[in-house]
Design an enzyme around this catalytic site. Sequence first.
Site, PDB file in Angstrom:
ATOM      1  N   LYS A  61      46.327  16.867  52.268  1.00 40.20           N
ATOM      2  CA  LYS A  61      45.747  15.661  52.865  1.00 40.20           C
ATOM      3  C   LYS A  61      44.329  15.980  53.342  1.00 40.20           C
ATOM      4  CE  LYS A  61      46.073  12.369  56.678  1.00 40.20           C
ATOM      5  NZ  LYS A  61      44.722  12.698  57.195  1.00 40.20           N
ATOM      6  N   SER A  93      46.422  18.113  56.776  1.00 38.83           N
ATOM      7  CA  SER A  93      45.259  17.608  57.505  1.00 38.83           C
ATOM      8  C   SER A  93      44.604  18.675  58.383  1.00 38.83           C
ATOM      9  CB  SER A  93      45.693  16.391  58.327  1.00 38.83           C
ATOM     10  OG  SER A  93      44.581  15.670  58.797  1.00 38.83           O
ATOM     11  N   ASP A 113      38.592  31.184  54.503  1.00 43.65           N
ATOM     12  CA  ASP A 113      37.226  31.271  53.983  1.00 43.65           C
ATOM     13  C   ASP A 113      36.402  32.326  54.712  1.00 43.65           C
ATOM     14  OD1 ASP A 113      37.807  29.284  52.170  1.00 43.65           O
ATOM     15  OD2 ASP A 113      37.018  27.664  53.417  1.00 43.65           O
TER      16      ASP A 113
END
Length: 714
Positions: free
Chosen positions: A507, A482, A493
């Site tokens: 998740k 999560s 990224d």
Amino acid sequence: MSYKSFQEMLKKVFLAIFIAAAISCSAGARVDLNGEEPGTLQPNAAQSVIVKDLVSLFETVHYKKVPFNDSLSSEIYDVYIKTLDEGKNYFLKSDIQSFEQYRPVLLKDLTEGDLSAMFHIFNVYQTRYLERLNYAVSLVDTEFDFTKDEEYIYNRKDEDWFGSEEEAEDTWRKRVKYDMLTLKIREEEGKEDRQKRIETLTDRYNNLISQAEKTNNDDAFQIIMNAFTGAIDPHTNYFNPSFAQAFNEDMARTFEGIGARLMMDNEVVKISEVLPGGPAFKDKTLQVDDRIIGVAQGDDEFVDIVGWRLDNAVSKIKGPKGTVVRLKIIPAGQELTSQPTIVSLTRDKIVMEESSAKKETKTVTGQDGKTYKVGVIKIPGFYIDFEAYNAKDPNYKSTTRDVKLILDTLKQENVDAILVDLRGNGGGSLMEAIELTGLFIKSGPVVQVRDTRNRIEVDSDDDPSILWDGPMGVMIDRFSASASEIFAGAIQDYGRGLILGTQSYGKGTVQSAIDMARVISPANRLLLKAQSSTATNDAELLADGAPAFGQINITMAKFYRITGSSTQHKGVIPDIKFPMIYPADKFGESSEPAALPWDQINATKYSPVADLGPIIDSLNISHESRMEKSPEYENLLEDIAYLKEREGETSVSLQETKLRAERAENEKRSKARREARQASLGLPEDSEEGSTTDVDFIEEESLKVMADMIGLIS
């Protein structure tokens, strides 16, 4: 998280379900559908209202649009039976056959607020559970023959249900025999104390029976609701009032009370830990192993709590900051018949530092021969005290605030790099994941969120300040989930740092906590308020006199990385990979039948900090070269192979010589590893140092990778 730690975690989760599902009380609803009631629990009016309005909530706001049909009803039935008795240790085949009539109608019943069938199944379960344990107690003084070659099937989930009481009793005879044999083998060599083993097992089983006999309809309702929500989505959960409080306290890492951890010991509440900084710690009148037999609020009369359930006792002892609670204490080591002492404490706000972010400074030598300092920040969860935050308390508790202080300290120590450890971090506050990312990037988008109407919101860090702009890495494992995946994904990224470890949990869904009092219709609230005048338990009432309804954490959106890829199922793939101990098909989102699928949306506009691709290639070459030569890496591969080999085992021998031989083989393996590590460290063979159980190979190798990274960047 080590395999041992994970096993302990599973035990705690199982125990929580076990006590909740096997824990007598109130109310009045429809009589048992079959005309005979094996248990005594029945739903109350508030629970019937909650489930009816909860079904409506699912149909209107849940992210996953599931058809409410016979197929879902069947799934709810299967999840419910599995929740109660996954190991097939309690129900008889005849029980299951009698329950089949409810399979197609459970969803219709829930829609109408009818819980009678679900409670009937629970009552049968509780009856069977007590029957099995009472039978176990009756066997503890049996003279077992440990030379007989027979096996106990400890994992029965792929077996058929017990066809008869005789079959159930034979399995439980073997269970008791195995428990007794395990205690016998654990005894010191040459020592034989059969009576002590009998007493230990008797106490163990009787304690479980005692907990089961304290089960109330709230416990049953909690299990029922989670079977319903779990059939739709693994991350939507209903919490009864006490569970909701515990969840919110864990999120805040704070609670208000006396600052002591409590446990049950033979029907008496015992202090297991005094928390530093709390009222009990400052007062110095309470000690570990003291027992609490009575509680009084301020100057009120004492209430005897011997024999109470732990959660009920805790609710009496905890309370708002600034209020006074008096305790009747039997000091550690004294008999319960001793004269109790009276302790008066003023409750305060307790900060759970042991479950907050922590730092450690490590020294590591790189391939260039230089020594570097790396600050390791362990973050167990993304927490925030929302109550204090909303009240504009400048000292509110949160992950980001704690990490800010840690980073300031590490910069003063002149560390060369930061390594954030998110292993075992199951997530928490999305806001904290965004703000924590902001400590390491100038500004920009961190995560995209798509809601039930397919509207996409981009959540960004708008603060241009950076607290750490040097080399950094993030450690993840299969249980990083999560918010952990949002943070790790954003760092990856942006090219801001290395991701090291194994594929994360996967998740990628967003839950919102909703007070069920907001969901209950006005007409039902008035009806229940009128009925509440007969309530006898103040804990069941809200301040305005209406019953407490609990909380639903419901999936209402989905996470996407700034690249547009969902973290659902796929999670985050590390740049520097380690072998995965826990197979993806058995642990993580991939193992959840009701989980949402992976998908993708458009990328949002962002400016990467750097392209780490060329560096990652070079780091992986050095990493893999070290791994091939590392004894710890070889041990890790052996452990994975060993676990895979034993994965399908479901039984154990009840012959003493075989079990002892297996234990001796394991000890021999551990000793060989310890001696090999001691030799590699230049330690004598009899040294207590060098134990492989204390070796965090993943962290050690990650630190070496960070040293390589610093050298390459320099």
